[in-house]
Design a protein around this motif. Structure first.
Motif, PDB file in Angstrom:
ATOM      1  N   ILE A 396       3.409 -14.342 -32.118  1.00  0.00           N
ATOM      2  CA  ILE A 396       3.814 -13.914 -33.460  1.00  0.00           C
ATOM      3  C   ILE A 396       4.162 -12.432 -33.361  1.00  0.00           C
ATOM      4  CG2 ILE A 396       3.079 -13.585 -35.859  1.00  0.00           C
ATOM      5  CD1 ILE A 396       0.967 -15.815 -35.320  1.00  0.00           C
ATOM      6  N   VAL A 397       5.392 -12.097 -33.736  1.00  0.00           N
ATOM      7  CA  VAL A 397       5.834 -10.707 -33.681  1.00  0.00           C
ATOM      8  C   VAL A 397       6.158 -10.236 -35.097  1.00  0.00           C
ATOM      9  CG1 VAL A 397       7.492  -9.073 -32.721  1.00  0.00           C
ATOM     10  CG2 VAL A 397       6.811 -11.086 -31.383  1.00  0.00           C
ATOM     11  N   ILE A 398       5.471  -9.187 -35.555  1.00  0.00           N
ATOM     12  CA  ILE A 398       5.724  -8.591 -36.866  1.00  0.00           C
ATOM     13  C   ILE A 398       6.366  -7.225 -36.642  1.00  0.00           C
ATOM     14  CG2 ILE A 398       4.664  -7.697 -38.987  1.00  0.00           C
ATOM     15  CD1 ILE A 398       2.541  -9.870 -38.709  1.00  0.00           C
ATOM     16  N   GLY A 399       7.429  -6.932 -37.411  1.00  0.00           N
ATOM     17  CA  GLY A 399       8.175  -5.688 -37.249  1.00  0.00           C
ATOM     18  C   GLY A 399       7.281  -4.464 -37.306  1.00  0.00           C
ATOM     19  N   PRO A 400       7.637  -3.387 -36.548  1.00  0.00           N
ATOM     20  CA  PRO A 400       6.775  -2.207 -36.452  1.00  0.00           C
ATOM     21  C   PRO A 400       6.574  -1.457 -37.765  1.00  0.00           C
ATOM     22  CG  PRO A 400       8.905  -1.825 -35.406  1.00  0.00           C
ATOM     23  CD  PRO A 400       8.837  -3.285 -35.713  1.00  0.00           C
ATOM     24  N   SER A 401       7.540  -1.515 -38.688  1.00  0.00           N
ATOM     25  CA  SER A 401       7.371  -0.791 -39.957  1.00  0.00           C
ATOM     26  C   SER A 401       7.117  -1.759 -41.112  1.00  0.00           C
ATOM     27  CB  SER A 401       8.605   0.069 -40.249  1.00  0.00           C
ATOM     28  OG  SER A 401       9.754  -0.751 -40.352  1.00  0.00           O
ATOM     29  N   ILE A 402       6.384  -2.824 -40.787  1.00  0.00           N
ATOM     30  CA  ILE A 402       6.090  -3.856 -41.796  1.00  0.00           C
ATOM     31  C   ILE A 402       4.629  -3.761 -42.207  1.00  0.00           C
ATOM     32  CG2 ILE A 402       5.912  -6.345 -42.214  1.00  0.00           C
ATOM     33  CD1 ILE A 402       8.791  -5.209 -42.173  1.00  0.00           C
ATOM     34  N   LYS A 403       4.407  -3.724 -43.532  1.00  0.00           N
ATOM     35  CA  LYS A 403       3.056  -3.788 -44.096  1.00  0.00           C
ATOM     36  C   LYS A 403       2.954  -5.076 -44.904  1.00  0.00           C
ATOM     37  CE  LYS A 403      -0.402  -1.415 -46.888  1.00  0.00           C
ATOM     38  NZ  LYS A 403      -0.726  -0.263 -47.753  1.00  0.00           N
ATOM     39  N   THR A 404       1.964  -5.884 -44.566  1.00  0.00           N
ATOM     40  CA  THR A 404       1.849  -7.226 -45.161  1.00  0.00           C
ATOM     41  C   THR A 404       0.918  -7.234 -46.367  1.00  0.00           C
ATOM     42  OG1 THR A 404       2.204  -8.226 -42.988  1.00  0.00           O
ATOM     43  CG2 THR A 404       1.241  -9.628 -44.679  1.00  0.00           C
ATOM     44  N   GLY A 405       1.344  -7.914 -47.429  1.00  0.00           N
ATOM     45  CA  GLY A 405       0.511  -8.164 -48.597  1.00  0.00           C
ATOM     46  C   GLY A 405       0.308  -9.658 -48.750  1.00  0.00           C
ATOM     47  N   TYR A 406      -0.910 -10.080 -49.094  1.00  0.00           N
ATOM     48  CA  TYR A 406      -1.247 -11.510 -49.111  1.00  0.00           C
ATOM     49  C   TYR A 406      -1.805 -11.927 -50.465  1.00  0.00           C
ATOM     50  CZ  TYR A 406      -3.847 -15.795 -47.840  1.00  0.00           C
ATOM     51  OH  TYR A 406      -4.348 -17.071 -47.794  1.00  0.00           O
ATOM     52  N   TYR A 407      -1.240 -13.019 -51.002  1.00  0.00           N
ATOM     53  CA  TYR A 407      -1.773 -13.657 -52.211  1.00  0.00           C
ATOM     54  C   TYR A 407      -2.404 -14.976 -51.778  1.00  0.00           C
ATOM     55  CZ  TYR A 407      -2.123 -15.945 -56.735  1.00  0.00           C
ATOM     56  OH  TYR A 407      -2.610 -16.589 -57.848  1.00  0.00           O
ATOM     57  N   ALA A 408      -3.734 -15.125 -51.998  1.00  0.00           N
ATOM     58  CA  ALA A 408      -4.471 -16.304 -51.542  1.00  0.00           C
ATOM     59  C   ALA A 408      -4.555 -17.352 -52.643  1.00  0.00           C
ATOM     60  CB  ALA A 408      -5.874 -15.908 -51.099  1.00  0.00           C
ATOM     61  N   GLN A 409      -4.228 -18.587 -52.281  1.00  0.00           N
ATOM     62  CA  GLN A 409      -4.221 -19.684 -53.259  1.00  0.00           C
ATOM     63  C   GLN A 409      -5.574 -19.868 -53.933  1.00  0.00           C
ATOM     64  OE1 GLN A 409      -3.602 -24.557 -53.343  1.00  0.00           O
ATOM     65  NE2 GLN A 409      -3.061 -23.423 -51.527  1.00  0.00           N
ATOM     66  N   GLN A 410      -6.645 -19.825 -53.157  1.00  0.00           N
ATOM     67  CA  GLN A 410      -7.992 -20.054 -53.691  1.00  0.00           C
ATOM     68  C   GLN A 410      -8.700 -18.755 -54.082  1.00  0.00           C
ATOM     69  OE1 GLN A 410      -8.916 -23.090 -54.333  1.00  0.00           O
ATOM     70  NE2 GLN A 410      -7.155 -24.006 -53.310  1.00  0.00           N
ATOM     71  N   HIS A 411      -7.972 -17.640 -54.093  1.00  0.00           N
ATOM     72  CA  HIS A 411      -8.517 -16.323 -54.489  1.00  0.00           C
ATOM     73  C   HIS A 411      -9.660 -15.874 -53.581  1.00  0.00           C
ATOM     74  CE1 HIS A 411      -6.127 -17.137 -58.031  1.00  0.00           C
ATOM     75  NE2 HIS A 411      -6.891 -18.137 -58.370  1.00  0.00           N
ATOM     76  N   LEU A 478       3.237 -12.368 -48.312  1.00  0.00           N
ATOM     77  CA  LEU A 478       2.887 -13.754 -48.011  1.00  0.00           C
ATOM     78  C   LEU A 478       2.195 -14.315 -49.249  1.00  0.00           C
ATOM     79  CD1 LEU A 478       1.419 -13.297 -44.413  1.00  0.00           C
ATOM     80  CD2 LEU A 478       3.616 -14.294 -44.989  1.00  0.00           C
ATOM     81  N   LEU A 479       2.859 -15.217 -49.941  1.00  0.00           N
ATOM     82  CA  LEU A 479       2.357 -15.737 -51.213  1.00  0.00           C
ATOM     83  C   LEU A 479       2.036 -17.224 -51.061  1.00  0.00           C
ATOM     84  CD1 LEU A 479       5.063 -14.122 -53.563  1.00  0.00           C
ATOM     85  CD2 LEU A 479       2.898 -13.132 -52.778  1.00  0.00           C
ATOM     86  N   ASP A 480       0.769 -17.577 -51.253  1.00  0.00           N
ATOM     87  CA  ASP A 480       0.325 -18.965 -51.120  1.00  0.00           C
ATOM     88  C   ASP A 480       0.079 -19.540 -52.512  1.00  0.00           C
ATOM     89  OD1 ASP A 480      -0.659 -21.395 -50.313  1.00  0.00           O
ATOM     90  OD2 ASP A 480      -2.249 -20.596 -49.038  1.00  0.00           O
ATOM     91  N   GLU A 481       1.009 -20.345 -52.993  1.00  0.00           N
ATOM     92  CA  GLU A 481       0.956 -20.978 -54.319  1.00  0.00           C
ATOM     93  C   GLU A 481       0.689 -19.946 -55.417  1.00  0.00           C
ATOM     94  OE1 GLU A 481       1.891 -23.859 -54.891  1.00  0.00           O
ATOM     95  OE2 GLU A 481       1.553 -25.121 -53.146  1.00  0.00           O
TER      96      GLU A 481
END
Length: 547
Positions: A396-411, A478-481
């Motif tokens: 899995i390769v994520i770009g060097p200037s990428i910051k990830t935000g995550y929305y969890a389905q089950q909180h 990354l948005l999960d439901e």
């Protein structure tokens, strides 16, 4: 035909009315979509119709011998039952009759009964009555009917022995639905029946509702489903019910037109009221200054006319909405690259491959929808990208200037024991006053801001996660439901925010309306492999039909 008539009904929670003096005629040959903001009282209204609550005012009448089936948001299943036992227990009367017939069989083998002519005659007569009722209720074909219903809803024969405690949220919904379909009531009340269902489950549910031979009232935030199945939309808002013929899209169009018409009528009436008030004041003043009773009487008469005017309410054209603004930056050209990614669970002969060497490239500013059946591994793929679990193979390769935000389905990213203020101040290192101001933008009161997360509803936890996404500064979401617990208005806010977002989005969703509004590419994960389709959900569905 009218199945249920509500006339000026009221339900109060503690001291505040959930709604008051509502009236509604529900027909046994129509499918009605009941919509409205979270907390407006939709579930309470269904409970009133089902007989679980009573009205404090007005009256509530049903058609004679009307049968009602009610699917709760979270179906209550017997934890000691298997899938088969839970489905078989749908008809309480049939189960009671079978128990009575077994008792009679034992009695007929008892010498005290078959040796006593009177007792034997009474027992045989009771058995005959019970057998007649058993046949009337479809008893001889009941097991076959239950089996067919479960198979049609997607359960396999081996699933019948599963304990209800082992079922997913979607499967629990389907079992609750199966119990209703087995009984075929005259009126179905469905509270968020599509929650937790995958795309295939939603498609089946829509087909089932359209073909149902009876009345249906469905509470749902799935705009796609409401477009496909309903004959009318009934809106519960500000404690009032308003009926709109047609589907959801027609309702939105008609509601906007009605609001604009009401605004025009309100403005015209306000001008007329102002003109009459000014005229009345002048006449009363002249009557006083010139001691003229005629002027005074005309002024008083004008004021009485004003009192009798039926005032047009000022329409609320723009309601207070969640203040979501996503301010990510563009970042690397290649945001995410999956190269021959594999993931398996278990070892040796028990090893199960979930991802079979999948490849995917997501570029800057793309909006990609990830779809597939429940259990296909979509959430597992997210956990791999986030680094929460390790891949079995590939990279899995994520770009060097990428910051990830995550929305969890089950909180699950939220700490239930933290307060909302602590959650925000911890995430952003802000002072409390700034955290309270942000929470206000997301429709939380000061009292809620100081409460613990575990006291929040699903929709409130969703809004809190949106607030955390907003302050994260992430440029890859990354948005999960994300729309699962949001009301329609909040889902529309999210769609608008994503439309203006300068970053990149990968979203798991079964919300087809949302996918149509947001995505430009669909990636389907099924049987461990990825298949890509250009366009939004409707384009994907059209391409699938043509394959």
């Amino acid at each position: 035909m009218i199945a249920v008539h509500l006339d000026n009904v009221t339900v109060t929670y503690i001291h505040d009315p959930v709604f008051a003096n509502l009236s509604w005629e529900i027909h046994d040959d129509r499918i009605a979509g009941l919509v409205g903001p979270n907390g407006s009282g939709k579930s309470t209204l269904l409970k009133l119709i089902a007989g679980e609550l009573t009205s404090e005012t007005g009256f509530f009448t049903r058609k004679k011998d009307l049968t009602i089936g009610y699917l709760h948001q979270e179906p209550q299943l017997n934890s000691n039952h298997t899938v088969w036992q839970e489905a078989m227990s749908a008809s309480v009367e049939l189960n009671h009759i079978e128990s009575e017939l077994k008792i009679i069989e034992n009695l007929l083998a008892n010498p005290d009964v078959y040796g006593n002519e009177n007792r034997l005659t009474q027992t045989l007569e009771k058995q005959e009555r019970l057998l007649d009722r058993f046949v009337e209720l479809g008893g001889p074909g009941y097991e076959g009917h239950v089996r067919t219903t479960l198979l049609e809803l997607g359960f396999n024969e081996p699933d019948f022995d599963l304990p209800t405690t082992a079922l997913s949220g979607g499967q629990r919904k389907l079992i609750g639905l199966a119990r209703l379909l087995i009984l075929q009531p005259d009126l179905l009340l469905l509270d968020e029946p599509d929650n937790h269902l995958d795309l295939a489950g939603k498609a089946f549910l829509e087909k089932l509702i359209r073909a149902y031979k009876g009345g249906v009232v469905i509470v749902s935030h799935d705009r796609y489903m409401l477009d496909l199945v309903v004959d009318e939309i009934v809106e519960l808002e500000d404690g009032r019910l308003t009926r709109y013929p047609g589907n959801y899209s027609e309702y939105i169009y008609e509601k906007q037109n009605a609001l604009l018409r009401q605004q025009q009528l309100y403005e015209v009436q306000q001008k007329e009221i102002t003109r009459l008030e000014q005229s009345a004041k002048r006449l009363l003043l002249w009557g006083k200054v010139f001691d003229n009773e005629k002027f005074s009487q005309r002024g008083k008469s004008m004021l009485k006319r004003l009192e009798k005017i039926e005032r047009i309410d000022r329409p609320t054209l723009e309601r207070r909405r969640m203040g979501l603004e996503l301010e990510g930056w563009r970042g690397s050209e290649k945001v995410l690259q999956l190269n021959n990614l594999e993931k398996s669970f278990g070892q040796g002969n028990g090893e199960q491959l979930l991802l079979l060497g999948i490849n995917l490239l997501i570029r800057r500013s793309e909006r990609v929808g990830l779809v597939g059946p429940n259990g296909a591994g979509k959430s597992v793929l997210f956990r791999l990208i986030l680094g929460e679990i390790e891949a079995t193979g590939g990279e899995i390769v994520i770009g060097p200037s990428i910051k990830t935000g995550y929305y969890a389905q089950q909180h699950e990213i939220l700490d239930p024991d933290r307060t909302l203020i602590d959650t925000i101040t911890h995430a952003a290192e802000w002072p409390e006053s700034r955290a309270v101001a942000l929470l206000g933008r997301f429709l939380f009161t000061y009292e809620q801001a100081r409460s613990r997360i575990k006291t929040l509803s699903g929709g409130e936890r969703s809004r809190l996660q949106m607030a955390l996404l907003m302050i994260s500064g992430a440029n890859f979401l990354l948005l999960d439901e994300p729309t699962n617990n949001l009301d329609i208005q909040s889902a529309e806010v999210l769609e608008e925010a994503l439309d203006e977002f300068d970053g990149t989005v990968l979203v798991i969703s079964h919300d087809r309306y949302f996918l149509d509004r947001v995505t430009s590419r669909i990636v389907e994960l099924e049987d461990g492999s990825l298949t890509e389709y250009l366009g939004n959900y409707s384009d994907y569905e059209a391409q699938k039909r043509n394959l």
